[in-house]
Write an enzyme that holds these catalytic residues in place. Structure first.
Site, PDB file in Angstrom:
ATOM      1  N   GLU A 379      -3.122   0.876  -4.859  1.00  0.00           N
ATOM      2  CA  GLU A 379      -4.296   1.016  -5.716  1.00  0.00           C
ATOM      3  C   GLU A 379      -5.483   1.581  -4.940  1.00  0.00           C
ATOM      4  OE1 GLU A 379      -4.232   0.886  -8.774  1.00  0.00           O
ATOM      5  OE2 GLU A 379      -2.503  -0.316  -9.310  1.00  0.00           O
ATOM      6  N   HIS A 470       3.469   7.783 -14.100  1.00  0.00           N
ATOM      7  CA  HIS A 470       4.254   6.726 -13.467  1.00  0.00           C
ATOM      8  C   HIS A 470       5.751   7.022 -13.555  1.00  0.00           C
ATOM      9  CE1 HIS A 470       0.464   4.575 -14.508  1.00  0.00           C
ATOM     10  NE2 HIS A 470       0.679   3.980 -13.345  1.00  0.00           N
TER      11      HIS A 470
END
Length: 881
Positions: A379, A470
């Site tokens: 992240e 993703h």
């Protein structure tokens, strides 16, 4: 690791050269090379240079170099973003501006090094659009653009009610000669997905056409922070003692701390709502995680503060070893917020919002994602990417963004914890966040999953997962993992970081990403055998020029490479209609028609407006056209043979969401942009339009015409509960039949959707128990005799849409909301109208989301299988795949 045989000609030639005495591959630099990029005169990359550069200001030296005619660009259109230093190598990154407006994704880089005390240019490249010519004056206001973005780009009706549009900014979108666009931030709440909405929507500032939306929240699967370290270990934390003797998770012990900024700071939201943390920065009143003693106790492990703070320190140290000070590269403070909730419930996620990390507060099945160091690294790497190549979170560039975050997150964890790459779990991401599940069951992704672009690319359009950011990330990150496994972490991490910060640009695709890594390897003077290893890794994962053209399909292409993936086509008889733009997507957006048996599509629309929502009865086409000022929405019509000109059938100030046609009868759905209310209107021949769904407290949606009847969906709220059921309107008599609600088998009323008329029947979707799965209902065309053609339940699953001919019902279905491979993408199925078995319609592996039913068993649809959006057809179901 098993390796497939490599057939790449260039790699074989390079390997052969290594075996020949005297060959200069290993020692001599390659000659200068210029790689072009379609649609611009500015090269994608100029490499192999060794040209003297000015000794003064590096930015000015870079601009002076770019004045060379081979670049075909004006350096005055470049604004410096940052300068990256890697030993004796330096790279200046510029952003392109056109007429003083930022160009979306436009960046150019110039590479320098010092040789024998002299500064030289070694290469340059990126994306600079030389063909731009944009009038910077909008004809659509930012307020109108915001309303259009909210109503057209937020597909979920319930989520749309919560969405608000923020202040707009004018930008240039690099399509053809450029499109002036408003960037509109959209903020809201998707309650079904249990996550906030924060997107940048781009709307054509002259036509009002919605272009695309980029998700600003880079989510990473389910998170429910419970605290406690991932492995129950005691962590050493750099904290700060306050004047009142309390201690905060405020790390000022790192070299980036300059006395005013450059700390690692972890806040405790104390159960605050995640929606208060979507804007940049930290909301007023949010306090750092605090303890009365130097021992941060169970409450701080429970909230995730211990793991978040420790993980941020590990991320900082990792990137500092690569020569980077903090996520922004300038030693800026690294912020984390833990312990947020979603409307009072556990927030099962974590994200990077562009300025800070936000972690949910925990739950029964998961530790905080902060308890997985690889996830913290993943992240926070989004912050590194944002402050370097800024890869756009859309399609292949978005998949590379995610893939690079995967790669570095994994590298941070394996290095910090001393995990050998030979460990069976070393390539997993997020394997430590579950409370009880085994690592392989818990992991979000596996970098060593052997995915190949040609074989495994998930064929989605930008309507799903922002184009597969993703879903397709491990194709790219898998190649990087292979390189790391073969060449080792220290060498590979340096090369990948150099590629990200010095060679990649925002709109790069997989092939551009490969070029960037190979260019970085070459610039870092890796020996030829290591460069072969890099090339083999990308070969093994199918990342080669033209890879997307080698994906097989079983349908026939009617229109290749549509540039609009959000508009449903239509078909009747042998004719189809669809929306497309020019090859360079500059517009005007046009309505096309052609024959399903083949041949070239021709353009029906003849204006310079935005044309959308086409429909046909096999004789003529009708569609919606927007004017530049967004003061008028026109319904236009033209015969399919094009022998007569376009005529205006109707004009309104409300948004026309859909239109249907049957002979001289026309119906459409109008949406009030201010209230969001929808109504169905009918126009017969030259008569005046009539609002047929007007009644107190009800709305009309999804009209359908056939056999002298109009059907639509009645939507009304009673005592706070929505009620939906089809309505059939007889055009000759004016008789209006509201079908009884299908009996509910759950705790809420049944939900009906998408009524479609054929010459004999009415069919529609129905969810009788509120579980999200549907069945297909069939009634006589007058609304009598309703019966289940396909019962509500697992057989039909989760439908996307429905259409029907006189002999078959075609349904788009999600078999699962867990999209892990192409099998989970929406696919077309068909059932005979008189009853029978539900059959798979096409074996194409990709997205089959927007479609229309033709005569007999024929269907046409927008297909994402071949890594773009094609209009395709089949005459009937494949039956077995």
């Amino acid at each position: 690791m098993s390796w497939r045989p490599i057939t790449l000609t260039a790699v074989a030639a390079l390997a052969a050269a290594l075996a020949v005495p005297g060959t200069a591959v290993a020692d001599d630099p390659p000659p200068p090379q210029v790689e072009s990029r379609a649609g611009t005169e500015a090269p994608a990359e100029v490499s192999g240079l060794a040209e003297p550069a000015g000794a003064g200001d590096l930015v000015q030296a870079a601009k002076a170099h770019l004045e060379d005619p081979r670049y075909h660009l004006d350096p005055d259109d470049l604004v410096p973003l940052q300068t990256i230093t890697d030993g004796t190598d330096r790279t200046v990154r510029f952003a392109q501006r056109h007429r003083d407006l930022p160009v979306f994704g436009g960046q150019y880089l110039v590479h320098f090094t010092d040789r024998d005390g002299q500064r030289v240019v070694t290469g340059a490249g990126g994306r600079f659009l030389t063909e731009l010519s944009v009038d910077p004056t909008p004809t659509v206001t930012a307020e109108t653009a915001g309303k259009l973005a909210r109503n057209l780009l937020i597909k979920n009706r319930v989520a749309r009610e919560s969405v608000e549009a923020g202040a707009g900014e004018l930008v240039v979108v690099p399509r053809g000669t450029g499109v002036l666009a408003w960037r509109i931030p959209l903020k809201g709440h998707d309650r079904a997905a249990k996550r906030p909405i924060l997107r940048d929507a781009y709307v054509d500032a002259r036509s009002g056409a919605p272009l695309f939306a980029v998700d600003r929240l880079h989510f990473e699967g389910p998170v429910q922070a419970t605290g406690q370290s991932a492995h129950g270990e005691q962590r050493t934390l750099n904290a700060y003692q306050r004047a009142d003797d309390a201690y905060e998770l405020r790390d000022r012990a790192r070299p980036m701390w300059n006395g005013g900024t450059g700390e690692i700071l972890t806040y405790d939201a104390a159960g605050g709502d995640v929606f208060d943390y979507l804007e940049p920065g930290i909301p007023a009143g949010t306090e750092p995680a605090r303890s009365p003693t130097q021992a941060f106790g169970p409450a701080h492990t429970e909230s995730g503060a211990v793991d978040a703070h420790h993980g941020a320190g590990e991320v900082y140290e990792y990137y500092r070893r690569l020569g980077r000070e903090g996520l922004d590269g300038k030693g800026g403070t690294m912020h984390s917020v833990v312990n947020v909730t979603l409307s009072g419930e556990p927030f099962a996620n974590a994200f990077w919002d562009g300025t800070k990390m936000v972690y949910g507060g925990g739950g029964p099945d998961y530790h905080s994602f902060a308890a997985g160091l690889d996830v913290v690294g993943h992240e926070m790497t989004h912050g590194v990417i944002t402050n370097s190549a800024d890869l756009v979170y859309l399609g292949q560039s978005g998949a590379m963004n995610e893939g690079l975050a995967d790669y570095f997150g994994n590298a941070i964890e394996t290095d910090a914890l001393g995990i050998p790459l030979s460990d069976p779990d070393a390539s997993l991401l997020g394997q430590g966040i579950c409370r009880t599940a085994a690592p392989a069951e818990c992991a979000i992704r596996d970098l060593d999953d052997d995915r190949n672009a040609v074989e495994d690319y998930l064929g989605v359009t930008v309507s799903l997962d922002s184009g597969g950011v993703h879903l397709n990330s491990t194709i790219f990150s898998g190649a990087l993992w292979d390189i790391r496994e073969r060449l080792g972490g220290a060498k590979t991490d340096k090369i990948v970081y150099k590629a990200l910060t010095e060679y990649m640009t925002p709109l790069d695709d997989f092939v551009d990403g490969r070029r960037a890594v190979e260019s970085a390897a070459r610039a870092a003077r890796l020996p030829a055998r290591d460069r072969i290893t890099v090339a083999r890794a990308f070969e093994r994962h199918g990342i080669t020029p033209g890879w997307d053209r080698r994906i097989g399909t079983d349908s026939r292409v009617l229109v290749d490479g549509l540039t609009d993936a959000f508009v449903k086509p239509d078909v009747a008889g042998d004719r189809y209609v669809a929306v497309n733009s020019d090859a360079d997507a500059t517009g005007p957006t046009s309505v096309l028609t052609g024959r399903v048996r083949g041949g070239k599509a021709v353009k029906l629309s003849d204006n310079d407006q935005w044309n959308t929502a086409p429909a046909t009865d096999g004789r003529r086409a009708v569609w919606v056209s927007f004017d530049d000022a967004q003061t008028s929405f026109q319904i236009l019509s033209r015969p399919l043979d094009g022998r007569s000109p376009v005529t205006t059938v109707h004009e309104t100030t409300r948004l026309v969401a859909s239109v249907v046609v049957s002979g001289d009868d026309l119906a459409w759905e109008e949406v009030d942009l201010n209230t969001g209310e929808s109504q169905v209107w009918l126009k017969r021949g030259t008569g005046e339009p009539v609002n047929v769904s007007a009644e107190d407290g009800a709305q009309g949606l999804q009209p359908s015409l056939a056999g002298g009847r109009l059907a639509y969906l009645r939507w009304a709220v009673q005592d706070g509960v929505p009620h939906t059921t089809p309505v059939v309107h007889d055009l000759a008599t004016g008789t209006r039949t509201v079908l009884p609600e299908v009996p509910s088998t759950g705790d809420t009323p049944s939900a009906s959707a998408v009524p479609v008329l054929t010459s004999r029947y009415l069919v529609w979707l129905v969810d009788t128990d509120g579980d999200g799965t549907y069945g297909v209902m069939r009634a006589a065309a007058d609304g009598t005799g309703a019966t289940a053609l396909v019962p509500d339940g697992p057989e039909l699953g989760f439908p996307t849409w429905l259409d029907a001919s006189d002999s078959a019902v075609t349904v788009g279905l999600f078999t699962s909301f867990s999209v892990e491979d192409n099998a989970g993408l929406p696919k077309l199925f068909q059932v005979p109208l008189n009853g029978g078995t539900l059959q798979r319609y096409s074996c194409n592996r990709g997205d089959q989301y927007l479609f229309a039913a033709g005569d007999g068993a024929r269907a046409v649809w927008l297909d994402g299988t071949a890594a773009d959006t094609d209009l395709v057809t089949r005459p009937g179901p494949a039956r077995r795949c």
